[in-house]
Structures are given as structure tokens and as C-alpha cells.
Design an enzyme around this catalytic site. Structure first.
Site, short mmCIF file in Angstrom:
data_model
loop_
_atom_site.label_atom_id
_atom_site.label_comp_id
_atom_site.label_asym_id
_atom_site.label_seq_id
_atom_site.Cartn_x
_atom_site.Cartn_y
_atom_site.Cartn_z
N ALA A 98 22.17 28.10 -17.80
CA ALA A 98 23.70 28.10 -17.81
C ALA A 98 24.14 27.96 -19.21
O ALA A 98 23.47 27.36 -19.87
CB ALA A 98 24.19 27.11 -16.90
N GLY A 107 19.00 27.08 -15.45
CA GLY A 107 19.09 28.18 -14.27
C GLY A 107 18.15 29.34 -14.84
O GLY A 107 18.01 30.13 -14.00
N GLU A 113 15.25 28.67 -12.65
CA GLU A 113 15.72 29.09 -11.26
C GLU A 113 16.10 30.54 -11.04
O GLU A 113 15.69 30.90 -9.85
CB GLU A 113 17.28 28.17 -10.90
CG GLU A 113 17.02 26.72 -11.01
CD GLU A 113 18.59 26.17 -10.87
OE1 GLU A 113 19.26 26.20 -11.78
OE2 GLU A 113 18.62 25.54 -9.96
N GLU A 125 18.24 20.01 -16.57
CA GLU A 125 19.45 19.77 -16.31
C GLU A 125 19.75 18.05 -16.28
O GLU A 125 20.93 17.71 -16.72
CB GLU A 125 19.79 20.23 -14.77
CG GLU A 125 20.06 21.86 -14.90
CD GLU A 125 18.71 22.25 -14.73
OE1 GLU A 125 17.83 21.88 -14.90
OE2 GLU A 125 18.84 23.66 -14.27
C1 LIG Z 1 29.77 23.30 -10.38
C2 LIG Z 1 28.45 24.59 -10.64
C3 LIG Z 1 28.16 24.89 -11.79
C4 LIG Z 1 26.90 25.41 -12.00
C5 LIG Z 1 25.99 25.35 -13.17
C6 LIG Z 1 24.85 25.76 -12.83
C7 LIG Z 1 23.95 24.91 -13.62
C8 LIG Z 1 22.89 25.24 -13.98
C9 LIG Z 1 22.15 24.24 -14.86
C10 LIG Z 1 21.51 24.73 -16.20
O1 LIG Z 1 21.09 25.82 -16.39
S1 LIG Z 1 21.98 23.70 -17.36
C11 LIG Z 1 21.43 24.45 -18.76
C12 LIG Z 1 19.74 24.12 -19.02
N1 LIG Z 1 19.35 24.56 -20.12
C13 LIG Z 1 18.97 23.79 -21.08
O2 LIG Z 1 19.21 22.55 -20.83
C14 LIG Z 1 18.35 24.40 -22.60
C15 LIG Z 1 19.17 24.11 -23.65
N2 LIG Z 1 18.64 24.69 -24.78
C16 LIG Z 1 17.57 24.41 -25.27
O3 LIG Z 1 16.60 23.55 -25.02
C17 LIG Z 1 16.98 24.97 -26.60
O4 LIG Z 1 18.38 25.47 -27.23
C18 LIG Z 1 16.25 26.20 -26.49
C19 LIG Z 1 16.58 27.10 -25.18
C20 LIG Z 1 14.64 25.55 -26.16
C21 LIG Z 1 16.17 26.89 -27.77
O5 LIG Z 1 15.70 25.98 -28.80
P1 LIG Z 1 15.90 26.32 -30.24
O6 LIG Z 1 15.46 25.21 -31.02
O7 LIG Z 1 15.05 27.69 -30.50
O8 LIG Z 1 17.41 26.52 -30.56
P2 LIG Z 1 18.63 25.76 -30.75
O9 LIG Z 1 18.89 25.44 -31.99
O10 LIG Z 1 18.45 24.58 -29.65
O11 LIG Z 1 19.61 26.43 -29.87
C22 LIG Z 1 20.03 27.89 -30.49
C23 LIG Z 1 21.67 27.83 -30.26
O12 LIG Z 1 21.76 28.20 -28.99
C24 LIG Z 1 22.61 27.40 -28.36
N3 LIG Z 1 22.32 27.12 -26.95
C25 LIG Z 1 20.75 26.80 -26.55
N4 LIG Z 1 20.96 26.70 -25.12
C26 LIG Z 1 22.05 26.80 -24.68
C27 LIG Z 1 22.63 27.01 -23.26
N5 LIG Z 1 22.03 26.81 -22.20
N6 LIG Z 1 24.20 27.16 -23.37
C28 LIG Z 1 24.62 27.48 -24.53
N7 LIG Z 1 24.25 27.34 -25.87
C29 LIG Z 1 22.93 27.12 -25.77
C30 LIG Z 1 22.47 25.83 -29.21
O13 LIG Z 1 23.75 25.15 -29.12
C31 LIG Z 1 22.36 26.50 -30.57
O14 LIG Z 1 23.75 26.76 -30.84
P3 LIG Z 1 24.24 26.73 -32.35
O15 LIG Z 1 25.41 27.07 -32.30
O16 LIG Z 1 23.40 27.79 -33.13
O17 LIG Z 1 23.80 25.15 -32.72
#
Ligand SMILES: CCCCCC/C=C/CC(=O)SCCNC(=O)CCNC(=O)[C@H](O)C(C)(C)COP(=O)(O)OP(=O)(O)OC[C@H]1O[C@@H](n2cnc3c(N)ncnc32)[C@H](O)[C@@H]1OP(=O)(O)O
Length: 715
Positions: A61, A100, A103, A123
Site C-alpha cells: 500500500a 499489499g 497480498e 505491516e
Molecule cells: C483502513 C484500511 C486501509 C487499508 C490499507 C491496506 C494496507 C496494506 C498494508 C501495506 O501494504 S502497508 C505497506 C507495506 N509495505 C512495506 O512496508 C514496504 C515498504 N518499503 C520497503 O520496505 C522498501 O522501500 C522496499 C520496497 C524494500 C524498497 O527498498 P529500497 O531500499 O530499494 O528503496 P527505499 O529507499 O526504501 O524506497 C524508495 C522510495 O520509495 C518509497 N516507498 C517505499 N515503499 C513505499 C510504500 N509502500 N509506500 C510509499 N512509498 C514507499 C520510499 O519512501 C522511498 O522514497 P524516497 O522519497 O525516495 O525516500
């Protein structure tokens, strides 16, 4: 935000398009709805492959959306539609399938993954649970114990590990999308009944109630007050005991309680803060995006005590060549033996294989003559370090970076001992250095941007969260620790016991309170620092030193040989030297009673609110001073130092975030209150930055940097 093309004649290829990680933003979710509908209704499409653009399947997400108003189609019906499709849907997983993203893959009928891809349901580390069916589908697919492990820890798996667990159907080292398309072509027309995970029974352990009771106890113990891991267990329990639809309802209810919680906000702040601190800047104007790190392949480590050994292991595990120097042959041999053991254990735990011959040991300082970077880790003795830096400056290559692992000594002074002060920075590791994630990179006014960039990058290669900070006594972490520890001692003087103080801090979420931590690290460590600062007066009980309140309690215990766990006695009593089981010590209780009587102190009842306010607000107040002086660039830097280096509960976001949650006006008011009661304690005097933020209307923490930079009158 999602594109549908037809490939190989009959495969509908849906690509998620939202760089960098194809997060499931509202637009992506809408894109999936539209493309799935089109693919399912197109008679020429016989099977479907879902992939992500640019080698990343999906990072889950869009976390940025969580803080605001959520719009766009919700995930659960989208995933149910995919699962219910009568054409086979295959997930082609490259890069990451997290949250997500995984999922989504679980809603598909088949999953094919790159062997190095990262899969997981992280999460819980954002204060949430996998609420798009993850808690209900994963246990049905791989069984309750394995699902619980992944969901409650949030740990990532490689594609290869996911295959072993049965999460994916195939692993490839070739082009994943091509492999998935080929696979999709091969399964057209096959029954999908057994491929819809929601319809499968949930494989459960035999005595399910006892099983979940045990799991819940363990999870609560390690959660230190975090609520998401507990909710994750409850959701998986629903998968084990309820039909899918009811389980999904339970998942949604639990998610609703987590989603708006302060803990979720704190943990999501930590996620972004960890990325903010990598984009460092310094008051001299050097920045992460304009400073290129120097390539480093070979590093010298000097001094192979506890810290030097850990640093050597961390470097070797990151694939660097290390020259490890210890001047005494016998100590070098002992270090070599210890490092080998640490390397083997860590490599085994991480499941990585060791590359041999990466470390060369020597008793000659000259052995580091050809390295690109040296990390000095000798005793905290300025004279010793001065001498060493002078020698290194002469014998190393002219462009070798000279770094010190000092935890508090003046980096500028060390730099001034060398021919090239611009090449000197602090690299302050935390014990055990191969385990702890924090690295404070300390720059001085003369440090070159490339030197800072190189140390930051090296930290990243070692898997550390590197935080760039300015030079001052104790840098950020230890400087803030001083008032925190001092307040704890003052509270004991005033009537608390070490147990009362520790219990309050542990209930707040620290893994250990001040006194248990002090016993673990050794009371003699702080004693040495206080001696160096001229604060210790042997045998004396005076409570005012250097013009301010002082507690000699720690010194008095050290004079009795009570150094903590290693001597079997400290603030607590232990069964034997080296034992970890802390017991309240009746001797200490009478010692404190006598001490108070001799000092004319009347013991009073101290509650946990006072413990938390005095210890934490003193620490936070010093954080505001640090921000004001520009030693830390922003509150995120301080918070990441405390979360990764000092056990500050992550679900509280770090001390500065915690202050913002409590309310800055409240923190200020309580500091003023305690300062009135204890005018002889300077660290309770509210920082002028705190006052300025309060008079600016206590802005959100993301806006503090603007206020800090604004010119202001010191009046
Ligand atoms: C009330 C109901 C609501 C429903 C909600 C449904 C819920 C769903 C649950 C979820 O999915 S929660 C999200 C779960 N995902 C994560 O926790 C993954 C988070 N990301 C990572 O672990 C890492 O970013 C990665 C994917 C493994 C990539 O790592 P890498 O080292 O290659 O890059 P980063 O420097 O970490 O990230 C680059 C850039 O992207 C941004 N970012 C990463 N993931 C997300 C995300 N899920 N959402 C938004 N932005 C994301 C990160 O902040 C970096 O941004 P920047 O501006 O360049 O710093």
C-alpha cells in the site's frame, strides 16, 4: 497506473506503473480494477500475468496515503475479484512483493518469483496488520505457525525461502515475466478450484487454544507494549478458527483499531525518518546529493577490544577487506579467535556464506599503510588517540580517511593532529558493533563532504542506519543520555528504588530501564567518564559539583567494587558474576536509606508518571538544545539515533516524535514545573527552541526544521 497488453497471443499482461516501488496508490488500485475487468472480459485473453514495472512487483500500500483521506477503490474487493476470476492469474514477482504487494500475489492463482526477490508482510513494523486478506490467506497456504512467524515479525524472505515454505510455485533466475507468461500459457483450461486460497482449510496445530495462548504470551513479551503484533496474532487466530468471510471481518475490525492509532503514526514516521536521515546535510552546506563517496574496498581497524572486534566483523560481513591491528601479540590472537567465532555465528544466523581470507591480522601499525579508510577503536584516552592519529597521518596514503570510533571525545581536536583534518570524521558504532544498527557519523567544521559521504555510505554497506551529526561532547546520543541517567539517579536519591525507575521505563517500552542497562554495560564506564570530567571526588558525598546538582551514588557503588553484572553486584544483585538475572538488593536498600539520612533527604513516594516525565523530558529537552545548535539536522536524526541505538520504543517514534505526540506545550509546562522544584538541575531548564516551537503554535514535527532555521532573537 496499470497497463494491460496482450502478449504471446492470449496472455493478458497487467503491469503496475508507479515508480519506484509500484506502491498501491489510489490510481494504481483503480488501474488494477480496470485492467482486470478488461482482461477477464476479453475473449482473446485466456490467462493473465500481473507484474510490476522496472523490476519491482509491488512494495505494498502507498504509505504516504495513510496520513490523509483515503480515496479510490479498496484492496479487499479487488483481490477477491482476482481470486474469483475464471481465467488463471499468475503473479510474476521481481524485486519486492511486500505487504499489499504480497497480498495481491496471494490473491492470484499462481506465483512465480525471482530467486532474489524479497517477499513479506511487514505491516506490523508500520503498526498495522496485513488487512487485505493476508492474515487469512497466508495461514491457509502455509499453515498457522509459519504464517504467524512472518506476520508477527514482518521479516522478509527471499524467493528461494518462499518456495521452501510453499508461498510461491516456482522460482526462476531467468526473466521472471517471460517465465510467468510461459507458465500462464501452459495452464489454460486447468481447474482453478484448488488454487483459490480463501477456499482452502487452514492447517492448524493440534491443541489450538493452548498453541495460541503460548504464542500470545511470547509475542506480548517481545512487543514491549506495541499493539500491532498482538492484533496480528488475533487475526491469524481468526483464520484458524473461523470461515474465511468471518475471518476477513475480524481482520478488518482489528485493522480499524490499529489504523488510526498513535503507534501506527509513530511507526510510519520511523519508516520515513529512516529514509530522511540518509539524505544528510551539514551546516557548512554539504549534502548527500552533492557529495560523492570515495570507493572503499580495504579498511584498517585499530584496537581489537570489544568494539574493534565487532567493527571488524561488520566490515567483513559487508564484503570488505579488513586489516585488523592490535599491538600486543597475545591480545591479537585472542581477538582473532573471537572474531572468527563471531563471524561464523553471525553468518550462520543470517544464512550467508563466509568469504575466506578477508581479514589480515597484524601487530604492526604499518599494516594499514595501503588501506583507503581507517577506523580507530582504541581506549577512550585522548592522549593515546592523539598519538595514533599523528602516526596514521604520516604512514597512511595521503587521501586515506581517518575515522575514530570515540563515543564522546572531540573529533576536531583529533583532526587537528593530522596533516589532512578534512579527512577525519567520527564513526561511532554501538555495542555489539556487528549487531546494532546505528552508526553516528560525526563531522567537524573542517570535514570534507566526501569524507562524510564515504563514512555514511560505508555504514549503509554494513547494513547500518547512518546518521550524520555535528561534533560536541557525547555527540547526539550520549549527550542526551546524560540528563536521562542523571535524573534517574536524582529520583533514587529522592526516594525511588532502581526497580521503580526501571519498571516505569520498561512499561513505557524500553527493553531495559536505566539501572538494569547500567549494570549490563558496567558502572565503571560512566565512572571513568565522570573522572575524566573532574566530577569524581573519592569518598565524598557532596551533591553539588561544578556549580550544579550531582549524584555521587554511582561513584559510591563503584568505590565498593559494584560494577554491575560483571561483578555480580551493581544497582541490583546477581546470582554470580556474569549472571543476567537482576534481583533487588537488600544491601542497596539499606545503603540508600543511610545515604539519604546522611544527606538529610526525606524519602518520598515517586510514581511512574514522575519517573517518565523527569527522565524523558530531560532527555527530550537536551534534544531541543541539540537541534537549536545544529548538531542534529532535524528531529528525525535524533529519533533514529534513539530508536536504533538506545532502545527507545519504535512504536513511540523516538523522543522528539513522542514529545510532539504528548504536546510540546505540555512538555514545556512540566519542565517548568520540575525546574521550579529543582532549580539546581540545569537540564530541566526548558530549551529556548522548545519555547519557540510552543509560541509558534506547536507545529507538526515535519515543520520543525523550518522553525529551527528561522532567524530569531535569543531573548
Ligand atoms: C483502513 C484500511 C486501509 C487499508 C490499507 C491496506 C494496507 C496494506 C498494508 C501495506 O501494504 S502497508 C505497506 C507495506 N509495505 C512495506 O512496508 C514496504 C515498504 N518499503 C520497503 O520496505 C522498501 O522501500 C522496499 C520496497 C524494500 C524498497 O527498498 P529500497 O531500499 O530499494 O528503496 P527505499 O529507499 O526504501 O524506497 C524508495 C522510495 O520509495 C518509497 N516507498 C517505499 N515503499 C513505499 C510504500 N509502500 N509506500 C510509499 N512509498 C514507499 C520510499 O519512501 C522511498 O522514497 P524516497 O522519497 O525516495 O525516500
Amino acid at each position: 497506473m496499470a497497463a494491460l497488453t496482450r502478449v504471446s497471443g492470449s496472455v493478458g499482461l497487467i503491469s503496475l506503473l508507479n515508480p519506484p516501488v509500484n506502491a498501491l496508490s489510489a490510481a494504481v488500485r483503480q488501474g488494477i480494477v480496470d485492467t482486470v475487468r478488461r482482461a477477464v472480459s476479453d475473449p482473446q485473453v485466456k490467462s493473465v500475468v500481473i507484474c510490476g514495472q522496472n523490476g519491482v512487483f509491488c512494495g505494498g500500500a502507498d504509505i504516504k496515503e495513510f496520513g490523509g483521506h483515503m480515496s479510490g477503490p479498496p484492496l479487499v474487493p479487488i483481490f477477491n475479484t482476482i481470486e474469483a476470476a475464471d481465467k488463471p492469474v499468475v503473479a510474476a514477482i521481481e524485486g519486492s512483493a511486500l505487504g499489499g504487494g504480497l497480498e495481491l500475489a496471494l490473491a492470484c492463482h499462481y506465483r512465480i518469483t525471482q530467486s532474489k526477490a524479497r517477499l513479506g508482510l511487514p505491516e506490523v513494523s508500520l503498526g498495522l496488520l496485513p488487512a487485505a486478506g493476508g492474515t487469512q490467506r497466508l495461514p491457509r497456504l502455509i499453515g498457522v505457525p509459519a504464517a504467524l512467524d512472518l506476520i508477527t515479525t514482518g521479516r522478509h524472505l527471499t524467493g528461494a525461502e518462499a518456495l521452501k515454505l510453499g508461498i510461491v510455485d516456482q522460482v526462476t533466475d531467468q526473466n521472471t515475466v517471460e517465465a510467468a507468461v510461459k507458465f500462464a500459457l501452459s495452464i489454460v483450461g486447468q481447474s482453478l478450484e484448488s488454487r483459490r486460497i480463501s477456499t482452502l482449510p487452514c492447517p492448524c496445530p493440534a491443541d489450538i487454544d493452548a498453541f495460541f495462548e503460548g504464542v500470545m504470551q511470547r509475542v506480548k513479551k517481545s512487543a514491549h507494549g506495541a499493539i500491532a503484533p498482538v492484533a496480528c496474532v488475533q487475526a491469524v487466530q481468526a483464520a484458524a478458527t473461523l470461515p474465511f468471510t468471518q475471518g476477513m471481518q475480524r481482520e478488518q475490525e482489528l485493522m480499524a483499531t490499529l489504523f488510526g492509532s498513535g503507534q501506527a503514526r509513530a511507526l510510519q514516521y520511523c519508516f520515513f525518518s529512516q529514509r530522511v536521515v540518509s539524505k544528510w546535510s551539514s551546516p557548512s552546506g554539504s549534502r548527500w546529493d552533492t557529495s560523492k563517496p570515495k570507493p572503499v574496498t580495504k579498511v584498517g581497524v585499530i584496537g581489537l577490544g570489544t568494539m574493534g572486534r565487532g567493527i571488524t566483523v561488520a566490515l567483513a560481513l559487508a564484503g570488505l577487506s579488513v586489516v585488523a591491528v592490535e599491538t600486543q601479540q597475545q591480545q591479537m590472537m585472542a581477538a582473532q579467535h573471537a572474531v572468527s567465532g563471531m563471524l561464523e555465528r553471525t553468518a550462520r544466523r543470517r544464512g550467508v556464506s563466509l568469504v575466506g581470507d578477508q581479514i589480515r591480522y597484524s601487530v604492526e601499525l604499518e599494516a594499514v599503510a595501503d588501506v583507503e579508510l581507517v577506523i580507530e577503536a582504541v581506549f577512550e584516552d585522548m592522549a593515546l588517540k592523539e598519538k595514533l592519529f599523528k602516526q596514521l597521518s604520516t604512514l597512511c596514503k595521503a587521501d586515506t580517511l581517518l575515522c575514530s570510533n570515540t563515543s564522546s571525545l572531540d573529533i576536531d581536536h583529533l583532526a587537528s593532529q593530522t596533516h589532512s583534518p578534512q579527512l577525519v570524521v567520527g564513526m561511532h558504532f554501538f555495542a555489539p558493533a556487528h549487531v546494532m544498527k546505528l552508526l553516528e557519523v560525526v563531522y567537524g567544521p573542517r570535514s570534507a563532504p566526501q569524507a562524510v559521504a564515504t563514512a555514511m555510505e560505508l555504514g549503509k554497506r554494513m547494513g547500518k542506519v547512518s546518521v550524520a551529526v555535528g561534533n560536541c561532547s557525547g555527540f547526539v546520543g550520549n549527550r542526551m543520555l546524560m540528563p536521562y541517567v542523571e535524573e534517574a539517579s536524582f529520583l533514587v536519591e529522592e526516594g525511588a528504588s532502581p526497580e521503580i525507575v526501571d519498571r516505569a521505563l520498561e512499561e513505557f517500552g524500553f527493553p531495559m530501564g536505566v539501572f538494569r542497562m547500567s549494570d549490563l554495560s558496567g558502572l565503571d564506564v560512566g565512572w571513568k567518564v565522570r573522572k575524566a570530567r573532574g566530577l569524581v571526588e573519592p569518598g565524598q558525598m557532596s551533591r553539588v559539583r561544578q556549580g550544579r546538582r550531582y549524584s555521587p551514588l554511582g561513584d559510591l557503588l563503584c568505590e565498593q567494587g559494584r560494577f554491575g553484572q560483571k561483578t555480580g553486584r551493581g544497582w541490583y544483585l546477581y546470582d554470580s558474576a556474569g549472571s543476567r538475572e537482576a534481583q533487588p538488593d537488600p544491601w542497596l536498600q539499606s545503603f540508600l536509606e543511610e545515604y539519604r539520612a546522611r544527606q538529610g533527604l526525606v524519602s518520598r513516594r515517586i510514581d511512574s508518571q514522575e519517573v517518565l516525565e523527569r527522565c524523558l523530558y530531560a532527555l527530550i529537552n537536551e534534544g531541543f538544545n541539540i537541534l537549536q545548535e545544529g548538531i542534529a539536522a532535524g528531529p528525525e536524526d535524533i529519533d533514529m539515533i534513539y530508536v536504533f541505538g538506545y532502545g527507545f520504543p519504535r512504536h513511540r517514534g523516538g523522543p522528539m516524535f513522542y514529545a510532539s505526540q504528548v504536546g510540546l506545550a505540555q512538555v514545556l509546562q512540566r519542565l517548568e514545573h520540575y525546574q521550579q522544584l529543582h532549580p539546581d538541575i540545569p537540564h530541566l531548564r526548558p530549551s529556548s527552541l522548545l519555547r519557540r516551537l510552543v509560541s509558534s503554535g506547536s507545529p507538526r514535527i515535519q515543520r520543525w526544521r523550518e522553525i529551527i532555521r528561522m532567524p530569531h532573537s535569543s531573548l
